[in-house]
Design a protein around this motif. Sequence first.
Motif, short mmCIF file in Angstrom:
data_model
loop_
_atom_site.label_atom_id
_atom_site.label_comp_id
_atom_site.label_asym_id
_atom_site.label_seq_id
_atom_site.Cartn_x
_atom_site.Cartn_y
_atom_site.Cartn_z
N PHE A 29 29.29 38.70 -3.14
CA PHE A 29 29.26 39.71 -2.10
C PHE A 29 30.39 39.25 -0.90
O PHE A 29 31.20 39.95 -0.54
CB PHE A 29 27.99 40.33 -1.27
CG PHE A 29 28.11 41.60 -0.53
CD1 PHE A 29 28.41 42.61 -0.75
CD2 PHE A 29 28.05 41.12 0.97
CE1 PHE A 29 28.73 43.77 0.03
CE2 PHE A 29 28.35 42.24 1.84
CZ PHE A 29 28.55 43.34 1.42
N LYS A 30 29.93 37.95 -0.56
CA LYS A 30 30.57 37.26 0.61
C LYS A 30 32.08 37.23 0.15
O LYS A 30 33.10 37.41 0.80
CB LYS A 30 30.12 35.94 0.82
CG LYS A 30 30.68 35.29 2.13
CD LYS A 30 29.73 34.07 2.24
CE LYS A 30 30.33 33.38 3.79
NZ LYS A 30 29.11 32.03 4.05
N LYS A 31 32.48 36.83 -1.32
CA LYS A 31 33.85 36.63 -1.66
C LYS A 31 34.67 38.11 -1.81
O LYS A 31 35.85 38.07 -1.14
CB LYS A 31 33.69 35.91 -2.95
CG LYS A 31 33.34 34.47 -3.10
CD LYS A 31 33.37 34.00 -4.68
CE LYS A 31 33.16 32.44 -4.62
NZ LYS A 31 32.83 32.22 -6.01
N ARG A 32 33.84 38.85 -2.11
CA ARG A 32 34.22 40.33 -2.23
C ARG A 32 34.59 40.73 -0.73
O ARG A 32 35.67 41.38 -0.70
CB ARG A 32 33.56 41.30 -3.10
CG ARG A 32 34.02 42.55 -3.29
CD ARG A 32 33.63 43.06 -4.47
NE ARG A 32 32.20 43.38 -4.55
CZ ARG A 32 31.54 44.32 -3.97
NH1 ARG A 32 32.42 45.31 -3.80
NH2 ARG A 32 30.28 44.60 -3.74
N ALA A 33 33.88 40.58 0.10
CA ALA A 33 34.16 41.00 1.57
C ALA A 33 35.35 40.24 2.13
O ALA A 33 36.05 40.97 2.61
CB ALA A 33 32.87 40.59 2.51
N TYR A 34 35.70 39.12 1.77
CA TYR A 34 36.60 38.31 2.16
C TYR A 34 37.99 39.00 1.65
O TYR A 34 39.06 39.12 2.22
CB TYR A 34 36.74 36.95 1.89
CG TYR A 34 36.08 36.16 2.90
CD1 TYR A 34 36.24 36.28 4.38
CD2 TYR A 34 34.99 35.25 2.36
CE1 TYR A 34 35.48 35.34 5.13
CE2 TYR A 34 34.08 34.55 3.38
CZ TYR A 34 34.39 34.65 4.78
OH TYR A 34 33.69 33.84 5.71
N GLN A 35 37.95 39.24 0.29
CA GLN A 35 38.96 40.09 -0.56
C GLN A 35 39.30 41.37 0.11
O GLN A 35 40.49 41.83 0.42
CB GLN A 35 38.88 40.06 -1.81
CG GLN A 35 38.68 38.94 -2.76
CD GLN A 35 37.97 38.98 -3.96
OE1 GLN A 35 37.54 40.08 -4.37
NE2 GLN A 35 37.91 37.94 -4.88
N CYS A 36 38.25 42.03 0.71
CA CYS A 36 38.38 43.32 1.28
C CYS A 36 39.03 43.25 2.63
O CYS A 36 39.96 44.11 2.88
CB CYS A 36 37.10 43.90 1.52
SG CYS A 36 36.32 44.67 0.09
N VAL A 37 38.96 42.14 3.38
CA VAL A 37 39.67 41.93 4.45
C VAL A 37 41.22 41.98 4.44
O VAL A 37 42.15 42.39 5.06
CB VAL A 37 39.16 40.61 5.36
CG1 VAL A 37 40.09 40.46 6.49
CG2 VAL A 37 37.71 40.87 5.58
N VAL A 38 41.54 41.23 3.31
CA VAL A 38 42.85 40.78 2.86
C VAL A 38 43.61 42.13 2.57
O VAL A 38 44.54 42.33 3.14
CB VAL A 38 43.06 39.69 1.69
CG1 VAL A 38 44.35 39.62 1.33
CG2 VAL A 38 42.38 38.50 2.18
N LEU A 39 42.75 42.82 1.95
CA LEU A 39 43.47 44.33 1.48
C LEU A 39 43.46 45.12 2.34
O LEU A 39 44.50 45.84 2.76
CB LEU A 39 42.65 45.02 0.37
CG LEU A 39 42.61 44.03 -1.08
CD1 LEU A 39 41.55 44.54 -2.08
CD2 LEU A 39 44.14 44.34 -1.67
#
Length: 662
Positions: A287-297
């Motif tokens: 979830f943490k990794k996906r959260a960082y990806q969401c920030v980039v997007l």
Amino acid sequence: PHSKSYCVTIQFAFQENEIKLLTAEIECLKNFGCLGVSSSLEGLRDENAKLKYRLNFLQKSLQEERSKTAKSMININSCLQEIFGAAIQAAYPDLENPPLVVTPSQQPKFGDYQCNSAMGITQILLKTKEQKVSPREIAEKISKNIPANECIEKVEIAGPGFINVHLRRDFVSKQLSSLLMNGVQPPAVGKRKKVVVDFSSPNIAKEMHVGHLRSTIIGESMCRLFEFAGYDVLRLNHLGDWGTQFGMLIAHLQDKFPDYLTVSPPIGDLQAFYKESKRRFDTEEEFKKRAYQCVVLLQSKNPDFIKAWKLICDVSRKEFQKIYSCLDITLIERGESFYHEMMKDIVKEFEDKGFVQVDDGRKIVFVPGFPVPLTIMKSDGGYTYDTSDLAALKHRLCEEKADILIYVVDSGQSAHLQTVFAAGQMIGWYDPKVTRVAHAAFGVVLGEDKKKFKTRSGDTVRLIDLLEEGLKRAMDKLKDKERDKVVLTAEELKAAQMSVAFGCIKYADLSHNRLNDYVFSFDKMLDDRGNTAAYLLYAFTRIRAIARLANIDEQMLRKAAREEVLILDHEKEWKLGKCILRFPEILQKILEDLLLHTLCDYLYELATTFTEFYDNCYCVEKDRQSGQIVKVNMWRLLLCEATATIMAKGFDILGIKPVQRM
């Protein structure tokens, strides 16, 4: 020059001079036409029309300014400073920047005001000219050089060199009549300056708590004061609406409401939603990794992620607005996201001017005199709060063209803000001698145990819960006094409840020096004795009721204000009249130091001074047996009206809504 009136006089002189020049130029153009200069006659006519338009505009503008200034309340302290400034200049023409100290007298035997400049001048003469002159001798010389004026009756020298000033009673009476006829008009401020006030500033996806109360209340009141004084005020809400926390919120939104793009998600409790996403961020690695990806997007402006971000912001906005509506707060939202596109240029500007150092991949800026550097870019290329605050500062100074910039932020942010301000000065965005950039810091709200205000379970107190509790307690207080049974209608009772509840919460904050912590106590703030909103609101309704019970309506009061001379023979009439006229100097002091408790102290002093007057001076005389009115002392009713008028404006600046019946 020591006063605003001097600046306004100079402004008028410039305008009058321009009018003379324009008139002469128009006359000159007429002569050219008469002489038969035909080559550019059409051009001369056009120029003549333009000059006439400019002349008419200036004449009208000057007339309006003079009319406005004539209706303005006079700042008596400023007038006396101007008079004594001229007297000191005449007595000691060689002295540069001599001390000018004029204050209201604390006791009637010492007159109405005191000029205490003589002692300071003694020290200057001793240091700069090696002349030993007694303060009393200096005071006598100043007194002999006082220019002709309309406000001073006489001066007396007391003690070692105090100059006691006695005001003319007809001058005070005339100023009170002007107040009654023109209403509470602010003193002239000269050029209209732009003020930007940054206040409230909650974070999206988090509920407003008691910590936001002070910034919101203090900031609103400061805006009201500057607006009343004639400034152009921009009220900014610097929302925390951008950053890494939105990655985890959007990732959680995708999991919980996968159809959020087509169906609006029913996020009822955003605080619980935030806590759930934070728990997952801290415990689930995927979830943490996906959260960082969401920030980039999100930062790359992906439309689906922008929509998710807007949905979350909208839920927060609705919750914030409930509180702003209760407290009658007006703000323009301009959160961190507004400045996001500017941050790249901020980093480049600091780099181009050679202020950036690289530390372990981070780009940092050291500001002389400040031990902690600003981090303007993280090692991963992301921006920080420092970058955001620098971008906001530059936009407000360079785009909004603010003359005065005020940050209403808690004291804990003082070192950070002072570093940001100094960085803006270092890079050349503003000159502190020209532009005022101020941090209006404030302390924390404490519980009655003198510790940080928390719920019994140790959680931060939600602001909406606090306001609802205030409404409940205000109604209980009104019912204890049986106001619901015989005195007030249901509608009046509701208005009184809101006035007392929200007025008491605001006043309890504003009546304390904002630099200090203060203890939040409903029992104290709802007490109708002492310096509380409950006492002042009740005093105000009593004052307003005096004329009504004497069957004197507004039209009769206005007529009396035009025709009656306010007699100030009784010592309590005189004391009240002078107290009323101190309002402009109180406001001027707050415009300078941004300490609003001074206004609260003044309103309490005015209310208690009025009580002394009312207890000693009959406004309405009645037959003791029948209770019928036998005499109305109209000049005293006018003093009641002047007191209520000032109190109403004071309440308005503090954001408190009085009621006619309580």
